[in-house]
Scaffold this motif. Structure first.
Motif, PDB file in Angstrom:
ATOM      1  N   SER A   6       0.836  -1.184   0.000  1.00 16.58           N
ATOM      2  CA  SER A   6       0.000   0.000   0.000  1.00 16.58           C
ATOM      3  C   SER A   6       0.878   1.244   0.000  1.00 16.58           C
ATOM      4  O   SER A   6       1.872   1.300   0.732  1.00 16.58           O
ATOM      5  N   PHE A   7       0.501   2.234  -0.795  1.00 13.07           N
ATOM      6  CA  PHE A   7       1.231   3.493  -0.786  1.00 13.07           C
ATOM      7  C   PHE A   7       0.934   4.268   0.502  1.00 13.07           C
ATOM      8  O   PHE A   7       1.762   5.022   0.983  1.00 13.07           O
ATOM      9  N   ASN A   8      -0.268   4.054   1.056  1.00 15.68           N
ATOM     10  CA  ASN A   8      -0.621   4.713   2.319  1.00 15.68           C
ATOM     11  C   ASN A   8       0.341   4.263   3.413  1.00 15.68           C
ATOM     12  O   ASN A   8       0.519   3.071   3.643  1.00 15.68           O
ATOM     13  N   GLY A   9       0.975   5.221   4.053  1.00 16.03           N
ATOM     14  CA  GLY A   9       1.922   4.908   5.114  1.00 16.03           C
ATOM     15  C   GLY A   9       3.319   4.589   4.629  1.00 16.03           C
ATOM     16  O   GLY A   9       4.193   4.261   5.415  1.00 16.03           O
ATOM     17  N   ALA A  10       3.546   4.675   3.315  1.00 13.68           N
ATOM     18  CA  ALA A  10       4.873   4.382   2.763  1.00 13.68           C
ATOM     19  C   ALA A  10       5.865   5.456   3.204  1.00 13.68           C
ATOM     20  O   ALA A  10       5.509   6.615   3.385  1.00 13.68           O
ATOM     21  N   SER A  11       7.110   5.057   3.377  1.00 13.20           N
ATOM     22  CA  SER A  11       8.174   5.966   3.800  1.00 13.20           C
ATOM     23  C   SER A  11       8.960   6.457   2.595  1.00 13.20           C
ATOM     24  O   SER A  11       9.301   5.670   1.701  1.00 13.20           O
ATOM     25  N   ILE A  12       9.243   7.747   2.587  1.00 18.24           N
ATOM     26  CA  ILE A  12      10.038   8.325   1.520  1.00 18.24           C
ATOM     27  C   ILE A  12      11.472   7.789   1.605  1.00 18.24           C
ATOM     28  O   ILE A  12      11.985   7.554   2.703  1.00 18.24           O
ATOM     29  N   ILE A  13      12.092   7.551   0.466  1.00 20.32           N
ATOM     30  CA  ILE A  13      13.498   7.145   0.420  1.00 20.32           C
ATOM     31  C   ILE A  13      14.292   8.398   0.082  1.00 20.32           C
ATOM     32  O   ILE A  13      14.249   8.889  -1.053  1.00 20.32           O
ATOM     33  N   SER A  14      14.965   8.937   1.076  1.00 19.00           N
ATOM     34  CA  SER A  14      15.701  10.188   0.919  1.00 19.00           C
ATOM     35  C   SER A  14      16.729  10.078  -0.204  1.00 19.00           C
ATOM     36  O   SER A  14      17.492   9.111  -0.279  1.00 19.00           O
ATOM     37  N   GLY A  15      16.723  11.051  -1.094  1.00 18.81           N
ATOM     38  CA  GLY A  15      17.694  11.098  -2.187  1.00 18.81           C
ATOM     39  C   GLY A  15      17.342  10.237  -3.388  1.00 18.81           C
ATOM     40  O   GLY A  15      18.041  10.269  -4.390  1.00 18.81           O
ATOM     41  N   ALA A  16      16.269   9.463  -3.314  1.00 24.00           N
ATOM     42  CA  ALA A  16      15.871   8.584  -4.422  1.00 24.00           C
ATOM     43  C   ALA A  16      14.923   9.358  -5.336  1.00 24.00           C
ATOM     44  O   ALA A  16      13.701   9.270  -5.212  1.00 24.00           O
ATOM     45  N   THR A  17      15.508  10.139  -6.252  1.00 27.59           N
ATOM     46  CA  THR A  17      14.709  11.032  -7.093  1.00 27.59           C
ATOM     47  C   THR A  17      15.002  10.870  -8.582  1.00 27.59           C
ATOM     48  O   THR A  17      14.840  11.806  -9.358  1.00 27.59           O
TER      49      THR A  17
END
Length: 66
Positions: free
Chosen positions: A30-41
């Motif tokens: 689920s995208f809900n509650g997913a954590s951002i991956i810093s620098g992964a752009t």
């Protein structure tokens, strides 16, 4: 847009035009509650060696200006 998973842990998205990317991960599908991956752009993300064993789901938010 094509999403191509690789066995080594690489994920690649190919597109044409000005696109921005932000990768996220979650332990549930689920995208809900997913954590951002810093620098992964970028359009690809390599899952780091040493990632704790487990089941992870990766999501990429793709956006285009305008």
């Amino acid at each position: 847009m094509a999403i191509t998973p690789y066995k080594r842990g690489d994920i690649t998205i190919k597109s044409i035009g000005k696109i921005s990317y932000q990768w996220y991960y979650n332990e549930s599908n689920s995208f809900n509650g997913a954590s951002i991956i810093s620098g992964a752009t970028s359009g690809s993300y390599r899952i780091p060696i040493g990632t704790t064993a487990g089941m992870y789901y990766y999501f990429c938010k793709v956006s285009s200006p305008g």
